[in-house]
Design a protein around this motif. Structure first.
Motif, mmCIF file in Angstrom:
data_model
loop_
_atom_site.group_PDB
_atom_site.id
_atom_site.type_symbol
_atom_site.label_atom_id
_atom_site.label_comp_id
_atom_site.label_asym_id
_atom_site.label_seq_id
_atom_site.Cartn_x
_atom_site.Cartn_y
_atom_site.Cartn_z
ATOM 1 N N GLY A 149 0.853 -1.195 0.203
ATOM 2 C CA GLY A 149 0.051 0.099 -0.072
ATOM 3 C C GLY A 149 0.681 1.438 -0.049
ATOM 4 O O GLY A 149 0.282 2.383 -0.136
ATOM 5 N N TRP A 150 2.283 1.053 0.075
ATOM 6 C CA TRP A 150 3.066 2.277 -0.192
ATOM 7 C C TRP A 150 2.593 3.174 -1.259
ATOM 8 O O TRP A 150 2.806 4.240 -1.346
ATOM 9 C CB TRP A 150 4.528 1.747 -0.267
ATOM 10 C CG TRP A 150 5.554 2.884 -0.101
ATOM 11 C CD1 TRP A 150 5.978 3.719 -1.078
ATOM 12 C CD2 TRP A 150 6.294 3.018 0.945
ATOM 13 N NE1 TRP A 150 7.031 4.362 -0.794
ATOM 14 C CE2 TRP A 150 7.151 4.227 0.672
ATOM 15 C CE3 TRP A 150 6.392 2.668 2.279
ATOM 16 C CZ2 TRP A 150 8.253 4.764 1.560
ATOM 17 C CZ3 TRP A 150 7.406 3.038 3.152
ATOM 18 C CH2 TRP A 150 8.239 4.136 2.777
ATOM 19 N N ILE A 151 2.196 2.269 -2.456
ATOM 20 C CA ILE A 151 1.861 2.982 -3.819
ATOM 21 C C ILE A 151 0.601 3.697 -3.557
ATOM 22 O O ILE A 151 0.342 4.639 -4.395
ATOM 23 C CB ILE A 151 1.796 1.775 -4.950
ATOM 24 C CG1 ILE A 151 1.619 2.237 -6.217
ATOM 25 C CG2 ILE A 151 0.151 1.052 -4.155
ATOM 26 C CD1 ILE A 151 1.514 1.563 -7.359
ATOM 27 N N CYS A 152 -0.159 3.520 -2.432
ATOM 28 C CA CYS A 152 -1.442 4.430 -2.192
ATOM 29 C C CYS A 152 -0.932 5.601 -1.627
ATOM 30 O O CYS A 152 -1.679 6.283 -1.163
ATOM 31 C CB CYS A 152 -2.327 3.566 -1.300
ATOM 32 S SG CYS A 152 -2.753 2.010 -2.080
ATOM 33 N N ASP A 153 0.039 6.058 -1.065
ATOM 34 C CA ASP A 153 0.663 7.213 -0.380
ATOM 35 C C ASP A 153 1.001 8.348 -1.406
ATOM 36 O O ASP A 153 2.238 8.182 -1.990
ATOM 37 C CB ASP A 153 1.804 6.507 0.774
ATOM 38 C CG ASP A 153 2.091 7.862 1.350
ATOM 39 O OD1 ASP A 153 1.906 9.037 1.166
ATOM 40 O OD2 ASP A 153 2.763 7.509 2.515
ATOM 41 N N GLU A 154 0.253 9.126 -1.343
ATOM 42 C CA GLU A 154 0.586 10.227 -2.417
ATOM 43 C C GLU A 154 1.726 11.020 -2.023
ATOM 44 O O GLU A 154 2.404 11.806 -2.878
ATOM 45 C CB GLU A 154 -0.700 11.199 -2.934
ATOM 46 C CG GLU A 154 -0.771 12.420 -1.630
ATOM 47 C CD GLU A 154 -1.348 11.963 -0.114
ATOM 48 O OE1 GLU A 154 -1.619 10.512 -0.035
ATOM 49 O OE2 GLU A 154 -1.232 12.449 0.685
ATOM 50 N N ARG A 155 2.212 11.058 -0.843
ATOM 51 C CA ARG A 155 3.400 11.973 -0.522
ATOM 52 C C ARG A 155 4.627 11.106 -0.784
ATOM 53 O O ARG A 155 5.616 11.802 -0.990
ATOM 54 C CB ARG A 155 3.496 12.164 1.024
ATOM 55 C CG ARG A 155 2.175 12.616 1.756
ATOM 56 C CD ARG A 155 2.268 12.447 3.202
ATOM 57 N NE ARG A 155 2.332 10.882 3.720
ATOM 58 C CZ ARG A 155 2.456 10.400 4.759
ATOM 59 N NH1 ARG A 155 2.519 11.256 5.892
ATOM 60 N NH2 ARG A 155 2.818 9.012 4.729
ATOM 61 N N ARG A 156 4.952 9.857 -0.721
ATOM 62 C CA ARG A 156 6.157 9.096 -0.729
ATOM 63 C C ARG A 156 5.988 8.009 -1.868
ATOM 64 O O ARG A 156 7.153 7.367 -2.027
ATOM 65 C CB ARG A 156 6.770 8.807 0.478
ATOM 66 C CG ARG A 156 5.847 8.059 1.286
ATOM 67 C CD ARG A 156 6.575 7.722 2.682
ATOM 68 N NE ARG A 156 5.571 6.713 3.367
ATOM 69 C CZ ARG A 156 5.705 6.208 4.747
ATOM 70 N NH1 ARG A 156 6.954 6.397 5.137
ATOM 71 N NH2 ARG A 156 4.854 5.151 5.205
ATOM 72 N N GLY A 157 4.985 7.712 -2.218
ATOM 73 C CA GLY A 157 4.762 6.477 -2.915
ATOM 74 C C GLY A 157 4.331 6.598 -4.476
ATOM 75 O O GLY A 157 4.274 5.792 -5.227
ATOM 76 N N ALA A 158 3.952 7.924 -4.697
ATOM 77 C CA ALA A 158 3.582 8.104 -6.164
ATOM 78 C C ALA A 158 4.501 7.910 -7.183
ATOM 79 O O ALA A 158 3.956 7.276 -8.272
ATOM 80 C CB ALA A 158 3.211 9.829 -6.355
ATOM 81 N N HIS A 159 5.723 7.762 -7.006
ATOM 82 C CA HIS A 159 6.530 7.275 -8.158
ATOM 83 C C HIS A 159 6.546 5.741 -8.385
ATOM 84 O O HIS A 159 6.669 5.564 -9.699
ATOM 85 C CB HIS A 159 8.085 7.574 -7.659
ATOM 86 C CG HIS A 159 8.602 6.643 -6.621
ATOM 87 N ND1 HIS A 159 7.870 6.819 -5.232
ATOM 88 C CD2 HIS A 159 9.206 5.508 -6.554
ATOM 89 C CE1 HIS A 159 8.593 5.746 -4.414
ATOM 90 N NE2 HIS A 159 9.380 5.071 -5.315
ATOM 91 N N LEU A 160 5.855 5.067 -7.627
ATOM 92 C CA LEU A 160 5.471 3.734 -7.749
ATOM 93 C C LEU A 160 4.509 3.662 -8.916
ATOM 94 O O LEU A 160 4.413 2.572 -9.630
ATOM 95 C CB LEU A 160 5.126 2.937 -6.465
ATOM 96 C CG LEU A 160 6.092 2.861 -5.635
ATOM 97 C CD1 LEU A 160 5.719 2.110 -4.334
ATOM 98 C CD2 LEU A 160 7.601 2.021 -5.943
#
Ligand SMILES: [Zn+2]
Length: 294
Positions: free
Chosen positions: A202-213
């Motif tokens: 769910g890191w990919i759901c984090d707009e602050r630090r996962g958007a690059h995924l």
């Protein structure tokens, strides 16, 4: 998607129940810390909710000798549905004494254990000295080679040392997964070139630090893309409604799958199917018997 249940006032953490309809394809949560004490009060309910949401099998992460033992015993209580990894997380690298290593080597032989780990390097938190981390990583890669099981890998801020050590052992290994991948394009290319599977949380759901995924996941071949919650950590930040507890649990895996599917421009159905097949292939997890799921 089943998680889009916006019936309003439900006080959170009331995941969708299986209302006689089957979700897309079944999912496997390849990284769930189900031995964690935050599940002590309601572990069976957590498992039941996950199954109702289509998460039919799970790999329970072992991150110390003790939690690996708990993971194995959970797998024994839920045969064919739960599986375990056995390993010592880099945070606990200093715990890997000769005696613990011997224990661990016996644990890796249990039939419920489908991978060695989580093991690797974490130079971000630095809970164990780097030398101890590298030593523990080497020893566990040797264990994996000896038992012929894949490796469940953790890496944070340590790419250079990590890939160097992994390359040394790779020819003797039965594959592995870079669990909770959060790195950039260069790291991803490097892992893919080596032959690793990639675990997306769910890191990919984090707009602050996962958007690059969101931009990177389309580069992962479908047969090497695995899905995981890493619960109780990493509750997807974009869940609606948000559960009142901040605890993550495997019932949210379909939500992560939906986000990954959208980023890849791929229907949820085919992503789920490919990722479940990839997990079964890497961990040699047999298909679940459907007797109790109808
Ligand atoms: Zn990890």
């Amino acid at each position: 998607m089943t998680e889009n249940d916006t019936t309003g006032t439900a006080p959170a953490a009331v995941p969708p129940q299986a209302s006689g309809r089957r979700g897309p394809a079944p999912l496997i949560d390849i990284g769930i810390n189900l031995a964690h004490d935050s599940y002590d009060a309601d572990r069976d309910a957590v498992i039941a909710r996950a199954e109702a949401a289509g998460v039919v099998q799970m790999v329970v992460t072992g991150s110390s000798a003790a939690s690996s033992r708990t993971a194995i015993s959970l797998a024994r209580q839920h045969p064919g549905r739960l599986f375990a990894t056995a390993g010592v997380h880099p945070h606990h690298a200093t715990e890997l004494t000769a005696a613990v290593l011997k224990d661990l080597s016996e644990l890796t032989l249990a039939p419920e254990v489908v991978a060695v780990g989580e093991c690797g390097l974490d130079y971000y938190r630095n809970y164990s000295p780097h030398v101890a981390q590298r030593e523990a990583f080497h020893r566990q890669l040797e264990l994996a080679a000896r038992c012929g099981k894949p490796v469940f890998l953790h890496q944070r801020d340590a790419h250079h040392d990590f890939i160097g050590i992994l390359r040394e052992h790779w020819p003797a290994l039965a594959g592995g997964v870079a669990h909770c991948f959060t790195g950039g394009a260069a790291e991803l290319e490097c892992y893919l070139e080596l032959g690793l599977a990639i675990g997306i949380t769910g890191w990919i759901c984090d707009e602050r630090r996962g958007a690059h995924l969101l931009e990177l996941v389309p580069r992962i071949p479908a047969d090497r893309l695995l899905l995981e919650t890493d619960g109780p950590y990493l509750l997807p930040r974009d869940l609606q409604p948000k559960p009142s507890s901040r605890r993550n649990e495997p019932v949210y895996l379909p939500h992560i799958a939906a986000v990954v599917g959208r980023a890849r421009g791929e229907p949820a159905e085919s992503l789920a199917q490919a990722s479940t097949e990839a997990a079964r292939r890497l961990f040699r997890i047999p298909e679940i018997e459907s007797s109790s799921s109808l």
